[in-house]
Scaffold this active site. Sequence first.
Site, short mmCIF file in Angstrom:
data_model
loop_
_atom_site.label_atom_id
_atom_site.label_comp_id
_atom_site.label_asym_id
_atom_site.label_seq_id
_atom_site.Cartn_x
_atom_site.Cartn_y
_atom_site.Cartn_z
N CYS A 115 0.83 -1.20 0.00
CA CYS A 115 0.00 0.00 0.00
C CYS A 115 0.87 1.25 0.00
CB CYS A 115 -0.91 -0.03 1.23
SG CYS A 115 -2.14 1.28 1.27
N CYS A 116 1.90 1.26 0.85
CA CYS A 116 2.81 2.42 0.90
C CYS A 116 3.56 2.56 -0.43
CB CYS A 116 3.83 2.26 2.03
SG CYS A 116 3.19 2.70 3.66
N CYS A 197 -1.27 8.37 7.45
CA CYS A 197 -2.60 8.04 6.94
C CYS A 197 -3.50 7.57 8.09
CB CYS A 197 -2.50 6.93 5.91
SG CYS A 197 -1.58 7.38 4.43
N CYS A 200 -3.48 3.99 9.56
CA CYS A 200 -2.20 3.53 10.11
C CYS A 200 -1.65 4.47 11.18
CB CYS A 200 -1.18 3.40 8.97
SG CYS A 200 -1.72 2.29 7.68
N CYS A 223 7.58 4.09 5.91
CA CYS A 223 6.73 3.85 4.75
C CYS A 223 7.54 3.37 3.55
CB CYS A 223 5.98 5.13 4.38
SG CYS A 223 7.06 6.46 3.86
S1 SF4 Z 1 0.50 4.66 5.64
FE1 SF4 Z 1 -1.11 3.06 5.60
S2 SF4 Z 1 -2.80 3.86 4.33
FE2 SF4 Z 1 -0.96 5.17 4.01
S3 SF4 Z 1 -0.04 4.34 2.18
FE3 SF4 Z 1 0.98 3.33 3.92
S4 SF4 Z 1 -0.22 1.44 4.37
FE4 SF4 Z 1 -1.43 2.76 2.97
#
Ligand code: SF4
Length: 247
Positions: A115-116, A197, A200, A223
């Site tokens: 996701c990151c 985010c 998280c 991240c």
């Molecule tokens: S901090 Fe969490 S929601 Fe944001 S990009 Fe990374 S995994 Fe995704």
Amino acid sequence: MLSVQKIKRLSEEFEEKTPQEIIEWAETRFSQNIAMSSSFQTQSMPLLHIASRIIPNLPIFFIDTGYHFWETLMFREQIAREWDLNIVDLYRDHRWDAYARQRTRTLPLEDADLCCHIHKVHPMQTALRDYKAWISGIRRDQTSVRANAQILELQNDGLLKINPLLNWTRADVKQYMEENDLPSHPLLEKGYRSVGCAPCTIAIGVNDDERAGRWTGRGKIECGLHTELFKKKDVSEIQQKIELEIK
Ligand code: SF4
């Protein structure tokens, strides 16, 4: 072109310099070929304040992951307007939209690294292709990974990362904020000392480490923007993984 030896020597010299002096050197050395990133949290304010005054039209990348707190987006708008900043919003590659949309609610929890990568690392890597240097606000006292960083770091792709605040502490940030009457992120007073985010980030206690509220209990502290994930080899591995899943 700066040689690896010259970068190492300058980086050592910069250990004794102020963030202002380091950014002035960067402005002279890179002129229009330099950008900065900011997550617009309270601890981001000093570097934004210093850099935007030394390099007035400096492009400032804000990675809009789609998962930000509403307070972060409003704070970003406020600071951009009041300080007349040249903000460039970065978004995920549209090729990954269908994949990411199907997993909007699950991806941050099921595969935070992926996701990151989709929402932060890859957009940043793409944006920085047009630049020779990148100013970042990391500090050595934030995480074990950042404790080993250098003020100047030549990345695998030839980009020079500049970390002018590396030697600052939490106390230095607080002092600069107070001396310059800088605004704080609205979630700070609710215990969000490091704001990422929404899925998280949690509020933490006053005695916790600054980043204890990020990916809490999930074995992740970065991240990927400031770690080996940015290196080409690892990036291509993750991209392959995504592309395989899309097929
Ligand atoms: S901090 Fe969490 S929601 Fe944001 S990009 Fe990374 S995994 Fe995704």
